[in-house]
Design an enzyme around this catalytic site. Structure first.
Site, PDB file in Angstrom:
ATOM      1  N   ASP A   1      24.625  -5.661 -41.317  1.00 62.00           N
ATOM      2  CA  ASP A   1      24.932  -4.255 -41.577  1.00 62.00           C
ATOM      3  C   ASP A   1      26.431  -4.160 -41.844  1.00 62.00           C
ATOM      4  OD1 ASP A   1      24.656  -1.374 -41.615  1.00 62.00           O
ATOM      5  OD2 ASP A   1      25.471  -1.304 -39.603  1.00 62.00           O
ATOM      6  N   SER A   2      26.881  -2.987 -42.263  1.00 60.00           N
ATOM      7  CA  SER A   2      28.314  -2.784 -42.471  1.00 60.00           C
ATOM      8  C   SER A   2      29.073  -2.771 -41.143  1.00 60.00           C
ATOM      9  CB  SER A   2      28.540  -1.445 -43.184  1.00 60.00           C
ATOM     10  OG  SER A   2      27.986  -0.404 -42.413  1.00 60.00           O
TER      11      SER A   2
ATOM     12  N   CYS B   1      20.671  -2.098 -43.066  1.00 60.87           N
ATOM     13  CA  CYS B   1      21.590  -1.109 -43.612  1.00 60.87           C
ATOM     14  C   CYS B   1      20.842  -0.397 -44.734  1.00 60.87           C
ATOM     15  CB  CYS B   1      22.824  -1.823 -44.157  1.00 60.87           C
ATOM     16  SG  CYS B   1      23.988  -0.725 -44.984  1.00 60.87           S
TER      17      CYS B   1
ATOM     18  N   GLU C   1      30.331   4.421 -34.544  1.00 58.98           N
ATOM     19  CA  GLU C   1      31.211   3.244 -34.345  1.00 58.98           C
ATOM     20  C   GLU C   1      32.130   3.479 -33.148  1.00 58.98           C
ATOM     21  OE1 GLU C   1      31.741   0.195 -36.133  1.00 58.98           O
ATOM     22  OE2 GLU C   1      29.939   0.576 -37.304  1.00 58.98           O
TER      23      GLU C   1
ATOM     24  N   CYS D   1      19.922   5.947 -41.953  1.00 58.79           N
ATOM     25  CA  CYS D   1      21.126   5.129 -41.781  1.00 58.79           C
ATOM     26  C   CYS D   1      20.990   4.518 -40.395  1.00 58.79           C
ATOM     27  CB  CYS D   1      22.374   6.009 -41.869  1.00 58.79           C
ATOM     28  SG  CYS D   1      23.893   5.130 -41.402  1.00 58.79           S
TER      29      CYS D   1
ATOM     30  N   HIS E   1      23.046   3.550 -38.337  1.00 62.32           N
ATOM     31  CA  HIS E   1      23.980   4.023 -37.314  1.00 62.32           C
ATOM     32  C   HIS E   1      23.418   5.247 -36.568  1.00 62.32           C
ATOM     33  CE1 HIS E   1      27.026   1.545 -39.319  1.00 62.32           C
ATOM     34  NE2 HIS E   1      27.881   1.835 -38.359  1.00 62.32           N
TER      35      HIS E   1
HETATM   36  N1  DGL Z   1      24.416   1.599 -41.293  1.00 65.63           N
HETATM   37  C1  DGL Z   1      24.463   1.739 -42.691  1.00 65.63           C
HETATM   38  C2  DGL Z   1      23.252   2.392 -43.274  1.00 65.63           C
HETATM   39  O1  DGL Z   1      22.191   2.213 -42.723  1.00 65.63           O
HETATM   40  C3  DGL Z   1      25.729   2.027 -43.398  1.00 65.63           C
HETATM   41  C4  DGL Z   1      26.748   2.929 -42.834  1.00 65.63           C
HETATM   42  C5  DGL Z   1      28.002   2.848 -43.694  1.00 65.63           C
HETATM   43  O2  DGL Z   1      28.573   1.757 -43.714  1.00 65.63           O
HETATM   44  O3  DGL Z   1      28.364   3.833 -44.331  1.00 65.63           O
HETATM   45  O4  DGL Z   1      23.311   3.036 -44.289  1.00 65.63           O
END
Ligand code: DGL
Length: 270
Positions: A12-13, A75, A154, A186, A188
């Site tokens: 993931d990012s 992600c 984060e 997402c 996150h």
């Molecule tokens: N967690 C990621 C997603 O599912 C990306 C969040 C990001 O880096 O903007 O889209």
């Protein structure tokens, strides 16, 4: 080494993919996981498709060099932009987030009003709305980008008044749309699910794409034979492209376990 004994690669990012790791560790306890979080370059969600694709290839190449047996693109942003490219590039299965999340949402909705929240990129690319309406044309889909949720997750601000304020700003409009299902598009966002649930109302079913993807891996007939039949020795490994201290603290709180192996790698080497 037998294919089934190799680790599963997840990337993931940043920290968001850990929501997928948590599900995988619960449902597939035999598996060893190698995780990469590109914490030096998070967020991906506001970047162009070309940049996201370039980063995605570097992240996945890193995992391939660790000899993984499959890659989970934990992600949604990368899944919505570069999944096909990654699937063509490697000869191991590459699993994305969009289809599993879509299928779970379709099985959840009763009134056919579905909300989708995600990064700018996921919403701009209409990743969920296209797949939802391709599978069922009789739906009302309402999409909204919620980019500030990524830094809040984060930062570990899971119960902070600023998070409630921002969530109300983003999500109040869903109350008028009478949605019964909201896709957390997402990885996150499940970190903030308590806040999101409170703001959209307890009656709305939240769809966690990570839960959906973990279920796909367990059930998929071709993937099943890749899964380990016994506990594979060795610990999970976590790699990040920026300082691991904060990652470790938030990750441990989120996963509910101590993690020993967090290593910083140089993004220049990706
Ligand atoms: N967690 C990621 C997603 O599912 C990306 C969040 C990001 O880096 O903007 O889209």
């Amino acid at each position: 080494m037998l294919n089934s004994e190799k680790p599963i690669g997840v990337f993931d990012s940043g920290i968001g993919g850990l929501t997928v790791v948590k599900k995988l560790q619960a449902s597939l306890p035999n598996e060893r996981i190698i995780y990469f979080g590109d914490t030096a370059r998070v967020p991906y969600g506001a970047k162009s498709n070309d940049t996201i694709t370039e980063y995605a290839i570097q992240d996945a190449d890193f995992l391939i060099n660790k000899n993984v047996k499959m890659i989970i693109v934990a992600c949604n942003t990368v899944s919505s932009v570069a999944l096909n490219i990654l699937q063509e590039r490697y000869n191991v299965p590459v699993i994305g987030m969009i289809e599993p999340g879509t299928d779970l949402a379709l099985s959840s909705t009763e009134n056919k009003n579905i909300g989708v929240i995600g990064t700018y990129s996921t919403i701009r690319n209409k990743a969920y709305s296209k797949m939802l309406t391709a599978k069922n044309s009789d739906l009302n889909v309402f999409e909204k980008a919620c980019p500030l949720f990524v830094p809040l997750a984060e930062e570990g601000w899971t119960d902070h008044k600023a998070t409630y304020l921002i969530a109300r700003e983003y999500l109040s409009e869903f109350r008028e749309k009478n949605i019964d299902t909201l896709i957390l598009g997402c990885t996150h966002y499940p970190i903030l699910s308590n806040v999101i649930q409170e703001v959209v109302g307890e009656d709305v079913k939240l769809i966690d794409s990570g839960t959906a993807a973990a279920a796909t891996i367990e059930k998929h007939p071709e993937l099943e034979e890749l899964l380990s039949k016994k506990i594979v020795s060795g610990n999970h490994e976590y790699y990040v492209s920026d300082l691991p201290v904060k990652f470790k603290t938030i990750a441990e709180r989120f996963l509910g376990r101590t993690i020993e192996n967090v290593e910083k790698i140089d993004p220049e080497q990706l």
